[in-house]
Design an enzyme around this catalytic site. Structure first.
Site, PDB file in Angstrom:
ATOM      1  N   HIS A  99      18.647 -58.773  75.738  1.00  0.00           N
ATOM      2  CA  HIS A  99      19.401 -58.724  74.490  1.00  0.00           C
ATOM      3  C   HIS A  99      20.410 -57.209  74.524  1.00  0.00           C
ATOM      4  CE1 HIS A  99      18.813 -62.576  72.560  1.00  0.00           C
ATOM      5  NE2 HIS A  99      17.579 -62.500  72.428  1.00  0.00           N
ATOM      6  N   GLY A 255      22.445 -75.076  64.481  1.00  0.00           N
ATOM      7  CA  GLY A 255      23.922 -75.240  65.446  1.00  0.00           C
ATOM      8  C   GLY A 255      25.071 -75.561  64.972  1.00  0.00           C
TER       9      GLY A 255
HETATM   10  P1  A3P Z   1      20.575 -71.782  64.708  1.00  0.00           P
HETATM   11  O1  A3P Z   1      19.566 -71.317  63.522  1.00  0.00           O
HETATM   12  O2  A3P Z   1      22.870 -71.719  63.116  1.00  0.00           O
HETATM   13  O3  A3P Z   1      21.051 -73.923  64.128  1.00  0.00           O
HETATM   14  P2  A3P Z   1      19.486 -68.127  70.364  1.00  0.00           P
HETATM   15  O4  A3P Z   1      19.010 -69.141  71.301  1.00  0.00           O
HETATM   16  O5  A3P Z   1      20.814 -66.747  71.006  1.00  0.00           O
HETATM   17  O6  A3P Z   1      18.106 -67.864  69.834  1.00  0.00           O
HETATM   18  O7  A3P Z   1      20.111 -68.997  68.745  1.00  0.00           O
HETATM   19  C1  A3P Z   1      19.185 -69.950  68.293  1.00  0.00           C
HETATM   20  C2  A3P Z   1      20.618 -70.531  67.509  1.00  0.00           C
HETATM   21  O8  A3P Z   1      21.283 -71.713  68.641  1.00  0.00           O
HETATM   22  C3  A3P Z   1      20.438 -71.854  66.648  1.00  0.00           C
HETATM   23  O9  A3P Z   1      20.942 -72.388  65.430  1.00  0.00           O
HETATM   24  C4  A3P Z   1      19.858 -72.998  67.222  1.00  0.00           C
HETATM   25  O10 A3P Z   1      20.068 -73.768  66.107  1.00  0.00           O
HETATM   26  C5  A3P Z   1      20.957 -72.780  68.067  1.00  0.00           C
HETATM   27  N1  A3P Z   1      20.798 -73.639  69.484  1.00  0.00           N
HETATM   28  C6  A3P Z   1      20.073 -73.388  69.933  1.00  0.00           C
HETATM   29  N2  A3P Z   1      19.529 -74.030  71.264  1.00  0.00           N
HETATM   30  C7  A3P Z   1      21.324 -75.124  71.407  1.00  0.00           C
HETATM   31  C8  A3P Z   1      21.563 -76.013  71.899  1.00  0.00           C
HETATM   32  N3  A3P Z   1      21.228 -76.247  73.011  1.00  0.00           N
HETATM   33  N4  A3P Z   1      23.191 -75.882  71.451  1.00  0.00           N
HETATM   34  C9  A3P Z   1      23.813 -75.446  71.026  1.00  0.00           C
HETATM   35  N5  A3P Z   1      22.862 -74.417  69.474  1.00  0.00           N
HETATM   36  C10 A3P Z   1      21.954 -74.208  70.446  1.00  0.00           C
END
Ligand code: A3P
Length: 287
Positions: A99, A255
């Site tokens: 990050h 998402g």
């Molecule tokens: P939301 O909280 O808006 O639903 P990170 O992976 O950087 O921690 O980000 C998390 C965000 O990505 C969350 O968004 C999560 O739901 C979404 N996310 C996780 N897996 C995903 C996938 N396979 N495809 C699309 N979005 C995804």
């Protein structure tokens, strides 16, 4: 959080160890993002692309391991735990994540021919996703005061690995200067047109899809495997916890693009958008 060289870090020791000990290999793929920008999705996609000939669809490790267990964070899961972690045994290409800002990547990443893949997200959606994540880890409902407090902090640049705009612009500029080295993706673009972004990603990684694979439906198969709906429903991501006790389910929510509108007032959104316009003016980047 710790303020170090103008950025805010939730922890610092792993970052120092990473900077001190990590030696990039030319074949490495480094995934970079702010938390909640789509990191989990990017990890799943890159792992599935690079390993598509190593496992049959029913034996893919993504079915039994959370993407963060397959593609570790260098500054946290790797060097945060053990400064002398040996990454030599990792299969090539090593897919590793961080990050940290572009400026905080080690010089060996810049000097080698390894590639960096960055994903960013609309700041309002990223912020709301972050608030949900924090609430879930604290086992508390998401309340307006948590949103309000963190919103004001984020606007002042105080957010994990932030300021948001400097983090994004660091990778954006690197992409403009060295597009062969740094790929810049937007979560929203990937959601809108997964197939073409997926192919761009595979090509950049050095694992392009052959016409025959395309014809056989391999692209759709991997996209389905890595989809939010699929990953979210797997036992490993529904009920298991990671090694620091956080539920894997915290990484998967809705998402949705534009979900911020369910939580932020129009005036809050306007204030943030105005700030972003200022920060990103003349950069060619907008959200
Ligand atoms: P939301 O909280 O808006 O639903 P990170 O992976 O950087 O921690 O980000 C998390 C965000 O990505 C969350 O968004 C999560 O739901 C979404 N996310 C996780 N897996 C995903 C996938 N396979 N495809 C699309 N979005 C995804």
């Amino acid at each position: 959080m710790f303020l170090y060289k103008e950025y805010w870090y939730p922890y610092i020791h792993g970052i120092f160890s990473f900077q001190q000990h990590f030696k990039a290999q030319n074949s490495d793929l480094i995934l970079a993002s702010l938390p909640k920008a789509g990191t989990t999705w990017l990890k799943a996609l890159t792992f599935a692309i690079a390993n598509r000939n190593n496992y049959s669809p029913s034996e893919n490790p993504l079915l039994t391991t959370n993407p963060h267990g397959l593609v570790p964070f260098l500054d946290n899961a790797v060097y945060g735990k053990n400064p002398f972690f040996k990454l030599d045994d990792f299969p090539s290409p090593r897919i590793l994540a961080t990050h940290v800002t572009y400026s905080a990547l080690t010089s060996s990443i810049g000097d080698s021919t390894c590639r960096v893949i960055y994903v960013c997200r609309n700041p309002l959606d990223q912020f709301i996703s972050f608030c949900h994540y924090v609430a879930k880890l604290l086992n508390n409902p998401l309340n307006p005061s948590l949103i309000e407090e963190n919103f004001n902090l984020m606007r002042r640049g105080v957010s994990p690995y932030g300021p948001f705009w400097d983090h994004v612009l660091g990778y954006w500029k690197a992409n403009q200067e060295r597009p062969d080295k740094v790929l810049f993706l937007k979560y929203e673009d990937m959601k809108e047109d997964p197939v073409s972004h997926f192919k761009v990603l595979a090509k950049f990684m050095g694992f392009p899809f052959f016409v025959e694979e395309d014809r056989q439906g391999v692209v759709e198969e991997i996209l389905k495997l890595c989809s939010l709906d699929n990953l979210k429903d797997l036992e490993v991501n529904k009920i298991h916890k990671n090694d620091v006790g956080h539920p894997n389910s915290a990484y998967f929510r809705k998402g949705d693009v534009g979900d911020w509108a369910n939580y932020l007032t129009p005036s809050m959104a306007e204030r943030m958008n105005k700030l972003m316009e200022e920060k990103f003016s003349d950069t060619g980047l907008n959200f």
